[in-house]
Design a protein around this motif. Sequence first.
Motif, PDB file in Angstrom:
ATOM      1  N   UNK A   1     -14.015 -15.247 -11.303  1.00 32.81           N
ATOM      2  CA  UNK A   1     -15.678 -14.863 -10.687  1.00 32.81           C
ATOM      3  C   UNK A   1     -15.094 -15.791  -9.204  1.00 32.81           C
ATOM      4  N   UNK A   2     -16.135 -14.583  -8.400  1.00 30.61           N
ATOM      5  CA  UNK A   2     -16.148 -15.681  -6.874  1.00 30.61           C
ATOM      6  C   UNK A   2     -17.719 -14.874  -6.295  1.00 30.61           C
ATOM      7  N   UNK A   3     -18.217 -16.101  -5.869  1.00 26.48           N
ATOM      8  CA  UNK A   3     -19.634 -16.596  -5.717  1.00 26.48           C
ATOM      9  C   UNK A   3     -20.223 -16.130  -4.342  1.00 26.48           C
ATOM     10  N   UNK A   4     -21.170 -16.172  -3.271  1.00 25.24           N
ATOM     11  CA  UNK A   4     -21.688 -15.627  -2.506  1.00 25.24           C
ATOM     12  C   UNK A   4     -22.696 -16.510  -2.050  1.00 25.24           C
TER      13      UNK A   4
ATOM     14  N   UNK B   1     -20.317  -5.380  -2.360  1.00 24.56           N
ATOM     15  CA  UNK B   1     -19.185  -6.372  -2.242  1.00 24.56           C
ATOM     16  C   UNK B   1     -17.735  -4.639  -2.032  1.00 24.56           C
ATOM     17  N   UNK B   2     -16.848  -6.059  -1.385  1.00 25.54           N
ATOM     18  CA  UNK B   2     -15.958  -5.163  -0.612  1.00 25.54           C
ATOM     19  C   UNK B   2     -14.741  -5.926  -0.893  1.00 25.54           C
ATOM     20  N   UNK B   3     -13.676  -4.987  -1.033  1.00 26.24           N
ATOM     21  CA  UNK B   3     -11.760  -5.667  -1.512  1.00 26.24           C
ATOM     22  C   UNK B   3     -11.716  -4.923  -0.126  1.00 26.24           C
ATOM     23  N   UNK B   4     -10.426  -5.488   0.432  1.00 24.23           N
ATOM     24  CA  UNK B   4      -9.203  -5.634   0.553  1.00 24.23           C
ATOM     25  C   UNK B   4      -8.085  -5.731   0.653  1.00 24.23           C
TER      26      UNK B   4
ATOM     27  N   UNK C   1      -5.866  -9.394  -3.717  1.00 22.83           N
ATOM     28  CA  UNK C   1      -6.553  -8.659  -2.181  1.00 22.83           C
ATOM     29  C   UNK C   1      -7.670  -9.790  -2.208  1.00 22.83           C
ATOM     30  N   UNK C   2      -8.263  -9.376  -1.392  1.00 21.17           N
ATOM     31  CA  UNK C   2      -9.719 -10.480  -0.596  1.00 21.17           C
ATOM     32  C   UNK C   2     -10.637  -9.668  -0.813  1.00 21.17           C
ATOM     33  N   UNK C   3     -11.589 -10.744  -1.341  1.00 14.26           N
ATOM     34  CA  UNK C   3     -12.677  -9.883  -1.492  1.00 14.26           C
ATOM     35  C   UNK C   3     -14.199 -10.383  -0.691  1.00 14.26           C
ATOM     36  N   UNK C   4     -14.971  -9.825   0.382  1.00 17.03           N
ATOM     37  CA  UNK C   4     -16.140  -9.585   0.379  1.00 17.03           C
ATOM     38  C   UNK C   4     -16.835  -9.703   0.653  1.00 17.03           C
ATOM     39  N   UNK C   5     -18.347 -10.464   0.091  1.00 14.00           N
ATOM     40  CA  UNK C   5     -19.992 -10.124   0.118  1.00 14.00           C
ATOM     41  C   UNK C   5     -19.915 -10.061   1.373  1.00 14.00           C
TER      42      UNK C   5
ATOM     43  N   UNK D   1     -18.737 -12.435   4.852  1.00 12.05           N
ATOM     44  CA  UNK D   1     -18.600 -13.713   4.811  1.00 12.05           C
ATOM     45  C   UNK D   1     -17.087 -13.526   5.016  1.00 12.05           C
ATOM     46  N   UNK D   2     -16.461 -15.112   5.214  1.00 14.49           N
ATOM     47  CA  UNK D   2     -15.326 -14.999   5.396  1.00 14.49           C
ATOM     48  C   UNK D   2     -13.997 -14.710   3.656  1.00 14.49           C
ATOM     49  N   UNK D   3     -14.860 -14.218   2.629  1.00 19.13           N
ATOM     50  CA  UNK D   3     -14.223 -13.936   2.138  1.00 19.13           C
ATOM     51  C   UNK D   3     -12.951 -14.823   0.795  1.00 19.13           C
TER      52      UNK D   3
END
Lengths: 111, 114
Positions: free
Chosen positions: A20-23, A34-37, A85-89, A102-104
């Motif tokens: 779970x990730x929060x933004x 939401x994006x993934x890198x 991976x890194x996840x960004x909102x 955001x910074x991910x």
Amino acid sequence: SQQGEEDPQALSIQEGENATMNCSYKTSINNLQWYRQNSGRGLVHLILIRSNEREKHSGRLRVTLDTSKKSSSLLITASRAADTASYFCATDEDCQTALIFGKGTTLSVSS
Amino acid sequence: DSGVTQTPKHLITATGQRVTLRCSPRSGDLSVYWYQQSLDQGLQFLIQYYNGEERAKGNILERFSAQQFPDLHSELNLSSLELGDSALYFCASSEWTGENSPLHFGNGTRLTVT
């Protein structure tokens, strides 16, 4: 300017666990994405939730949006090593046209 | 494959120099965005073009400029380069129907200023 702030900055879990990730964001929005890198690669769009929606699902992804708290969460169920991976909102700050990221959160899933 | 092409993939240059980064958007996308990603600043929005016109401006330095051409490809020009300009530069495109549609990112140009 940085609109979204993800939390935690880093997350390490075992395969099969949920992540779970929060933004949190600061201004009014039309939608939140939401994006993934993967390391050193371009970002990949995962899911978009509009400001009048509260929850959205896509496969193993579940996104919630609480506009009263200006926050969103991304849940990845039954994580796999490939989810590392890194996840960004990202939001359209003040309903402008450009997406501000955001910074991910860096997610590490070990097998 | 996102359909967005960025060239070159890597660029190494010296301080004070000028470089041009190129982006071809996904077929049918009219909007192009440029972002800069560095370890300390994260992913910073620089500028957006829509069908050849500048649409939005972010944290773009005066030493940087961009344009979108009639064939919709875009170029980002960075001049008087400084060490701090070393970063990954991403181009993204979208249909942009008036409300944010998903962005499709290229794989970036890694710029190293020595």
